[in-house]
Design a protein around this motif. Structure first.
Motif, mmCIF file in Angstrom:
data_model
loop_
_atom_site.group_PDB
_atom_site.id
_atom_site.type_symbol
_atom_site.label_atom_id
_atom_site.label_comp_id
_atom_site.label_asym_id
_atom_site.label_seq_id
_atom_site.Cartn_x
_atom_site.Cartn_y
_atom_site.Cartn_z
ATOM 1 N N MET A 1 0.822 -1.178 0.000
ATOM 2 C CA MET A 1 0.000 0.000 0.000
ATOM 3 C C MET A 1 0.865 1.240 0.000
ATOM 4 O O MET A 1 0.545 2.204 -0.669
ATOM 5 N N GLU A 2 1.964 1.193 0.795
ATOM 6 C CA GLU A 2 2.837 2.351 0.865
ATOM 7 C C GLU A 2 3.457 2.649 -0.481
ATOM 8 O O GLU A 2 3.578 3.808 -0.875
ATOM 9 N N ALA A 3 3.861 1.590 -1.228
ATOM 10 C CA ALA A 3 4.469 1.787 -2.533
ATOM 11 C C ALA A 3 3.473 2.416 -3.490
ATOM 12 O O ALA A 3 3.812 3.297 -4.269
ATOM 13 N N ALA A 4 2.226 1.974 -3.431
ATOM 14 C CA ALA A 4 1.205 2.530 -4.305
ATOM 15 C C ALA A 4 0.931 3.986 -3.951
ATOM 16 O O ALA A 4 0.772 4.835 -4.828
ATOM 17 N N ALA A 5 0.898 4.284 -2.647
ATOM 18 C CA ALA A 5 0.657 5.651 -2.214
ATOM 19 C C ALA A 5 1.826 6.549 -2.609
ATOM 20 O O ALA A 5 1.638 7.679 -3.042
ATOM 21 N N ALA A 6 3.058 6.035 -2.485
ATOM 22 C CA ALA A 6 4.232 6.815 -2.844
ATOM 23 C C ALA A 6 4.268 7.095 -4.335
ATOM 24 O O ALA A 6 4.779 8.117 -4.784
ATOM 25 N N ASP B 1 -0.470 -15.918 -19.193
ATOM 26 C CA ASP B 1 0.395 -14.869 -19.743
ATOM 27 C C ASP B 1 1.268 -14.185 -18.692
ATOM 28 O O ASP B 1 1.998 -13.249 -19.008
ATOM 29 N N GLY B 2 1.195 -14.643 -17.447
ATOM 30 C CA GLY B 2 2.028 -14.063 -16.393
ATOM 31 C C GLY B 2 1.423 -12.837 -15.740
ATOM 32 O O GLY B 2 2.065 -12.188 -14.912
ATOM 33 N N GLU B 3 0.180 -12.524 -16.075
ATOM 34 C CA GLU B 3 -0.531 -11.400 -15.463
ATOM 35 C C GLU B 3 -1.959 -11.821 -15.130
ATOM 36 O O GLU B 3 -2.573 -12.592 -15.866
ATOM 37 N N ILE B 4 -2.464 -11.293 -14.027
ATOM 38 C CA ILE B 4 -3.854 -11.541 -13.651
ATOM 39 C C ILE B 4 -4.626 -10.251 -13.888
ATOM 40 O O ILE B 4 -4.352 -9.233 -13.255
ATOM 41 N N THR B 5 -5.582 -10.308 -14.799
ATOM 42 C CA THR B 5 -6.423 -9.145 -15.052
ATOM 43 C C THR B 5 -7.556 -9.113 -14.033
ATOM 44 O O THR B 5 -7.824 -10.114 -13.343
ATOM 45 N N VAL C 1 -1.353 -2.512 -10.281
ATOM 46 C CA VAL C 1 -1.007 -2.830 -11.669
ATOM 47 C C VAL C 1 -0.039 -1.769 -12.183
ATOM 48 O O VAL C 1 -0.358 -0.583 -12.175
ATOM 49 N N PRO C 2 1.150 -2.178 -12.631
ATOM 50 C CA PRO C 2 2.119 -1.196 -13.122
ATOM 51 C C PRO C 2 1.648 -0.528 -14.417
ATOM 52 O O PRO C 2 0.869 -1.107 -15.176
ATOM 53 N N ASP C 3 2.131 0.689 -14.654
ATOM 54 C CA ASP C 3 1.796 1.404 -15.883
ATOM 55 C C ASP C 3 2.158 0.552 -17.091
ATOM 56 O O ASP C 3 3.235 -0.047 -17.147
ATOM 57 N N GLY C 4 1.246 0.491 -18.040
ATOM 58 C CA GLY C 4 1.477 -0.243 -19.273
ATOM 59 C C GLY C 4 1.182 -1.733 -19.192
ATOM 60 O O GLY C 4 1.223 -2.427 -20.199
ATOM 61 N N ALA C 5 0.883 -2.246 -18.002
ATOM 62 C CA ALA C 5 0.585 -3.677 -17.845
ATOM 63 C C ALA C 5 -0.925 -3.885 -17.897
ATOM 64 O O ALA C 5 -1.706 -3.011 -17.540
ATOM 65 N N ALA C 6 -1.320 -5.074 -18.357
ATOM 66 C CA ALA C 6 -2.742 -5.409 -18.438
ATOM 67 C C ALA C 6 -3.283 -5.910 -17.098
ATOM 68 O O ALA C 6 -4.488 -5.896 -16.867
ATOM 69 N N GLY C 7 -2.390 -6.372 -16.230
ATOM 70 C CA GLY C 7 -2.831 -6.927 -14.957
ATOM 71 C C GLY C 7 -1.679 -7.043 -13.980
ATOM 72 O O GLY C 7 -0.593 -6.490 -14.188
ATOM 73 N N GLU D 1 4.820 -10.412 -8.648
ATOM 74 C CA GLU D 1 5.332 -9.494 -7.618
ATOM 75 C C GLU D 1 4.236 -8.528 -7.161
ATOM 76 O O GLU D 1 4.147 -8.183 -5.975
ATOM 77 N N ASP D 2 3.409 -8.058 -8.107
ATOM 78 C CA ASP D 2 2.323 -7.140 -7.779
ATOM 79 C C ASP D 2 1.245 -7.861 -6.969
ATOM 80 O O ASP D 2 0.694 -7.314 -6.013
ATOM 81 N N PHE D 3 0.954 -9.108 -7.361
ATOM 82 C CA PHE D 3 -0.025 -9.933 -6.656
ATOM 83 C C PHE D 3 0.440 -10.175 -5.219
ATOM 84 O O PHE D 3 -0.348 -10.091 -4.278
ATOM 85 N N ASP D 4 1.737 -10.436 -5.052
ATOM 86 C CA ASP D 4 2.312 -10.632 -3.726
ATOM 87 C C ASP D 4 2.164 -9.362 -2.887
ATOM 88 O O ASP D 4 1.780 -9.422 -1.717
ATOM 89 N N ALA D 5 2.433 -8.206 -3.487
ATOM 90 C CA ALA D 5 2.302 -6.929 -2.764
ATOM 91 C C ALA D 5 0.855 -6.684 -2.352
ATOM 92 O O ALA D 5 0.583 -6.248 -1.224
ATOM 93 N N LEU D 6 -0.089 -6.975 -3.257
ATOM 94 C CA LEU D 6 -1.508 -6.828 -2.933
ATOM 95 C C LEU D 6 -1.902 -7.768 -1.808
ATOM 96 O O LEU D 6 -2.582 -7.379 -0.853
#
Length: 196
Positions: A1-6, A49-53, A81-87, A91-96
């Motif tokens: 959450m902190e990373a997203a807020a930052a 595809d390595g991403e979860i939408t 979800v990082p900029d330019g990614a579909a999902g 690493e993002d799923f782990d952070a969530l």
């Protein structure tokens, strides 16, 4: 959450639709949790595809009977979800997952401080995980129950009862054709050692 807020992204604090979540949401054993989280990610990533939408996540939650509000889900997931990614990538799923765990249960550091060395906490978490599979609550996981859960998760192993029975046989130490809590616990501890 902190990373997203930052990063200047809005973060939607999760809300609970029905009651308090299970304590097994975040197991205190790090290696077991990492293995389990990777398996969950792979299950949700329907097209591999390595991403979860958001759609893939909503479909998985719907299949498990956890009716997902897509707008809330999109708002919560979108912050990771990082900029330019579909999902979400893993690493993002782990952070969530970590952020949701912290929001529901407090930080891992708080958990470790309050629960350090308590074997009964791990036992309770194992019992919660066991209950997911023990659909009829009789204290055993039958091949039919295992197949039912695997179907809900969309796992290909669920299509063949022979495959499901083989999975049972791999952990069924007393050869009664079903898995009791002790056998389940041994199996999960084996995954912990393997994943460490």
């Amino acid at each position: 959450m902190e990373a997203a807020a930052a990063a200047g992204q809005s973060v939607v604090k999760p809300t609970l639709a029905k009651g308090k979540p299970s304590a097994s949401f975040r197991l205190r054993n790090g290696s077991l949790n990492a293995v389990r989280l990777r398996r969950v990610f792979d299950l949700f990533d329907r097209n591999g595809d390595g991403e979860i939408t958001v759609d893939e996540l909503a479909q998985a939650l719907d299949a498990l009977g956890l009716e997902a509000d897509r707008a809330s889900l999109a708002a919560t997931v979108g912050a990771y979800v990082p900029d330019g990614a579909a999902g979400l990538r893993f690493e993002d799923f782990d952070a969530l997952h970590r952020a949701l765990g912290d929001a529901f249960f407090g930080s891992v550091a708080d958990d470790d401080h309050h629960n350090a060395g308590k074997a009964e906490d791990n036992d309770e978490e194992m019992r919660e995980a066991f209950k997911v599979f023990d659909v009829d609550g009789d204290g055993f996981i039958s091949a039919v129950e295992l197949q039912e859960v695997l179907k809900k998760l969309g796992m290909p192993e669920a299509s063949s009862m022979a495959n499901v029975k083989e999975m049972i046989c791999n952990v069924d130490r007393d050869s009664d054709g079903r898995v009791d809590f002790g056998e389940f616990k041994c199996m999960m501890q084996g995954i912990t050692v393997w994943g460490a």
